[in-house]
Design a protein around this motif. Sequence first.
Motif, PDB file in Angstrom:
ATOM      1  N   ASN A 168      -7.562  19.030 -12.437  1.00  0.00           N
ATOM      2  CA  ASN A 168      -8.720  19.758 -11.930  1.00  0.00           C
ATOM      3  C   ASN A 168      -8.269  20.592 -10.727  1.00  0.00           C
ATOM      4  OD1 ASN A 168     -11.219  20.357 -10.441  1.00  0.00           O
ATOM      5  ND2 ASN A 168     -12.209  18.941 -11.869  1.00  0.00           N
ATOM      6  N   SER A 169      -8.656  21.851 -10.702  1.00  0.00           N
ATOM      7  CA  SER A 169      -8.187  22.758  -9.656  1.00  0.00           C
ATOM      8  C   SER A 169      -8.546  22.293  -8.249  1.00  0.00           C
ATOM      9  CB  SER A 169      -8.752  24.162  -9.885  1.00  0.00           C
ATOM     10  OG  SER A 169     -10.174  24.139  -9.902  1.00  0.00           O
ATOM     11  N   ARG A 170      -9.544  21.438  -8.138  1.00  0.00           N
ATOM     12  CA  ARG A 170      -9.914  20.956  -6.802  1.00  0.00           C
ATOM     13  C   ARG A 170      -8.883  19.960  -6.254  1.00  0.00           C
ATOM     14  NH1 ARG A 170     -13.637  17.850 -10.006  1.00  0.00           N
ATOM     15  NH2 ARG A 170     -13.159  15.616  -9.878  1.00  0.00           N
ATOM     16  N   ASP A 171      -8.085  19.389  -7.140  1.00  0.00           N
ATOM     17  CA  ASP A 171      -7.061  18.422  -6.722  1.00  0.00           C
ATOM     18  C   ASP A 171      -5.770  19.160  -6.380  1.00  0.00           C
ATOM     19  OD1 ASP A 171      -8.819  16.299  -7.160  1.00  0.00           O
ATOM     20  OD2 ASP A 171      -8.217  16.096  -9.260  1.00  0.00           O
ATOM     21  N   GLU A 172      -5.796  19.897  -5.319  1.00  0.00           N
ATOM     22  CA  GLU A 172      -4.657  20.724  -4.954  1.00  0.00           C
ATOM     23  C   GLU A 172      -3.410  19.888  -4.675  1.00  0.00           C
ATOM     24  OE1 GLU A 172      -5.657  23.281  -1.749  1.00  0.00           O
ATOM     25  OE2 GLU A 172      -7.289  24.308  -2.819  1.00  0.00           O
ATOM     26  N   HIS A 173      -3.601  18.698  -4.124  1.00  0.00           N
ATOM     27  CA  HIS A 173      -2.450  17.845  -3.815  1.00  0.00           C
ATOM     28  C   HIS A 173      -1.738  17.393  -5.090  1.00  0.00           C
ATOM     29  CE1 HIS A 173      -5.604  14.934  -4.752  1.00  0.00           C
ATOM     30  NE2 HIS A 173      -4.689  14.002  -4.853  1.00  0.00           N
ATOM     31  N   VAL A 174      -2.521  17.217  -6.187  1.00  0.00           N
ATOM     32  CA  VAL A 174      -1.918  16.821  -7.460  1.00  0.00           C
ATOM     33  C   VAL A 174      -1.122  17.983  -8.045  1.00  0.00           C
ATOM     34  CG1 VAL A 174      -2.350  15.977  -9.795  1.00  0.00           C
ATOM     35  CG2 VAL A 174      -3.759  15.168  -7.892  1.00  0.00           C
ATOM     36  N   VAL A 175      -1.661  19.188  -7.932  1.00  0.00           N
ATOM     37  CA  VAL A 175      -0.938  20.370  -8.397  1.00  0.00           C
ATOM     38  C   VAL A 175       0.393  20.501  -7.676  1.00  0.00           C
ATOM     39  CG1 VAL A 175      -0.974  22.885  -8.550  1.00  0.00           C
ATOM     40  CG2 VAL A 175      -3.072  21.594  -8.970  1.00  0.00           C
ATOM     41  N   THR A 176       0.356  20.344  -6.352  1.00  0.00           N
ATOM     42  CA  THR A 176       1.581  20.450  -5.551  1.00  0.00           C
ATOM     43  C   THR A 176       2.585  19.374  -5.942  1.00  0.00           C
ATOM     44  OG1 THR A 176       0.349  21.378  -3.688  1.00  0.00           O
ATOM     45  CG2 THR A 176       2.513  20.435  -3.210  1.00  0.00           C
ATOM     46  N   ALA A 177       2.114  18.142  -6.103  1.00  0.00           N
ATOM     47  CA  ALA A 177       2.998  17.034  -6.472  1.00  0.00           C
ATOM     48  C   ALA A 177       3.605  17.246  -7.854  1.00  0.00           C
ATOM     49  CB  ALA A 177       2.225  15.714  -6.430  1.00  0.00           C
ATOM     50  N   PHE A 178       2.804  17.767  -8.790  1.00  0.00           N
ATOM     51  CA  PHE A 178       3.294  18.001 -10.145  1.00  0.00           C
ATOM     52  C   PHE A 178       4.357  19.090 -10.150  1.00  0.00           C
ATOM     53  CE2 PHE A 178       2.779  19.480 -14.641  1.00  0.00           C
ATOM     54  CZ  PHE A 178       3.107  18.272 -15.247  1.00  0.00           C
ATOM     55  N   GLU A 179       4.158  20.120  -9.356  1.00  0.00           N
ATOM     56  CA  GLU A 179       5.165  21.176  -9.237  1.00  0.00           C
ATOM     57  C   GLU A 179       6.467  20.620  -8.676  1.00  0.00           C
ATOM     58  OE1 GLU A 179       3.185  24.011  -6.803  1.00  0.00           O
ATOM     59  OE2 GLU A 179       2.155  25.003  -8.471  1.00  0.00           O
ATOM     60  N   THR A 180       6.355  19.708  -7.718  1.00  0.00           N
ATOM     61  CA  THR A 180       7.543  19.118  -7.106  1.00  0.00           C
ATOM     62  C   THR A 180       8.332  18.281  -8.094  1.00  0.00           C
ATOM     63  OG1 THR A 180       6.482  19.070  -4.923  1.00  0.00           O
ATOM     64  CG2 THR A 180       8.373  17.599  -5.260  1.00  0.00           C
ATOM     65  N   VAL A 181       7.653  17.389  -8.828  1.00  0.00           N
ATOM     66  CA  VAL A 181       8.378  16.514  -9.758  1.00  0.00           C
ATOM     67  C   VAL A 181       8.912  17.299 -10.949  1.00  0.00           C
ATOM     68  CG1 VAL A 181       7.134  14.434  -9.079  1.00  0.00           C
ATOM     69  CG2 VAL A 181       6.277  15.806 -10.988  1.00  0.00           C
ATOM     70  N   SER A 182       8.225  18.361 -11.363  1.00  0.00           N
ATOM     71  CA  SER A 182       8.724  19.153 -12.484  1.00  0.00           C
ATOM     72  C   SER A 182      10.033  19.839 -12.114  1.00  0.00           C
ATOM     73  CB  SER A 182       7.685  20.189 -12.925  1.00  0.00           C
ATOM     74  OG  SER A 182       7.463  21.150 -11.912  1.00  0.00           O
ATOM     75  N   SER A 183      10.130  20.305 -10.886  1.00  0.00           N
ATOM     76  CA  SER A 183      11.364  20.917 -10.416  1.00  0.00           C
ATOM     77  C   SER A 183      12.473  19.879 -10.292  1.00  0.00           C
ATOM     78  CB  SER A 183      11.126  21.589  -9.061  1.00  0.00           C
ATOM     79  OG  SER A 183      12.323  22.123  -8.545  1.00  0.00           O
TER      80      SER A 183
END
Length: 350
Positions: A153-168
């Motif tokens: 969900n776009s409101r969960d910005e911290h999850v988006v950031t964390a997912f970008e980090t682990v994907s890298s």
Amino acid sequence: MAWKHANEQDFRRAISGHNLALVAFVDVGTGTPISIQKTPIDSLGSENSHPRKTGSQALESEWMSIAGSHTSLISFDCSTGSAVCDEFGIISYPALRFFDGHGQMKSYRGPRRASAIASFLKRAVRPAITTLDEENSTNFQSVDETVLIAHINSRDEHVVTAFETVSSQFQDRASFGLIDTTGASTIACYNNRDEQKFTMSDLTAVDALTKLVESCIAPLIGEFTRANEMKYLQSGKSLVLFFATSSGEREAFADEMRQVAKMYKEYLSFVTVDANEYGDFAVPLGLTPGVFPALAVQNPMYGQVFPYTSRAKISPETVGAFVMDIVQKKVKPWDGQSRPEEVVQAHDEL
């Protein structure tokens, strides 16, 4: 097939500009030994030990089997180009480094199997995160051995950031997809190699995503190497170690033994061992030097080893029965002194 190393000029050309390149920095004359020995042994079989390959030699056949069809694969011999290897911070061999075409170099930490390397090269040309929708997500689930799909969900910005980090961080070992959702954020793991799937919805912990990815990429039957030796020995589980000289034999064992490994996964870690590179590990486990395939069970906590000495073929049925015999104390741990042929004779006389 033998290594076909690039010279310095070709190497620098291969990693320049926007070229993608996976480079194997090798030195076939260098090997770093490790020790699996946790039990006392004598000079058992020392004169006839199986010749030990270095990591670079063990990688050679896997690498060369796909190098002809992948121009982005480059190997460089550090024994003749040490200054170049020093420049790129190479301190052990073989070292696999991926150059992303944007001036960045990353370590490849995936399996040293031809199939895994080929999968990585396909993954490398995709974005770290593939944007998906519900319609194409089903096909993406099977695009790789390990796939993680996040519904965020776009409101969960911290999850988006964390997912970008682990994907890298884990792009060398898994594929990542992202779907926008108006509901609760969840992340699904698809371990297609072991036919396992699980979903996480509690993403509040700082390291929740990292632990999820690590669990997802962890094979049910792993490969024992010097890099993960202590992880396995300190896991609190006994080890079932299968030695074989060919990657085909080791992969066949993993495929055949998967259901047995699932049955005992809370208590046992099943692992394969490259007998070309680590053949001398077999000796302190009570196995005959240089005779492969072979199998042994090791309990690091109590310093006990149980060599599989039956002449019956190693199979899910025989291994399952062997494990049960150990649990029921029908098999005694190796005394660390008897020669392997004496262990076999004693077993046959039971």
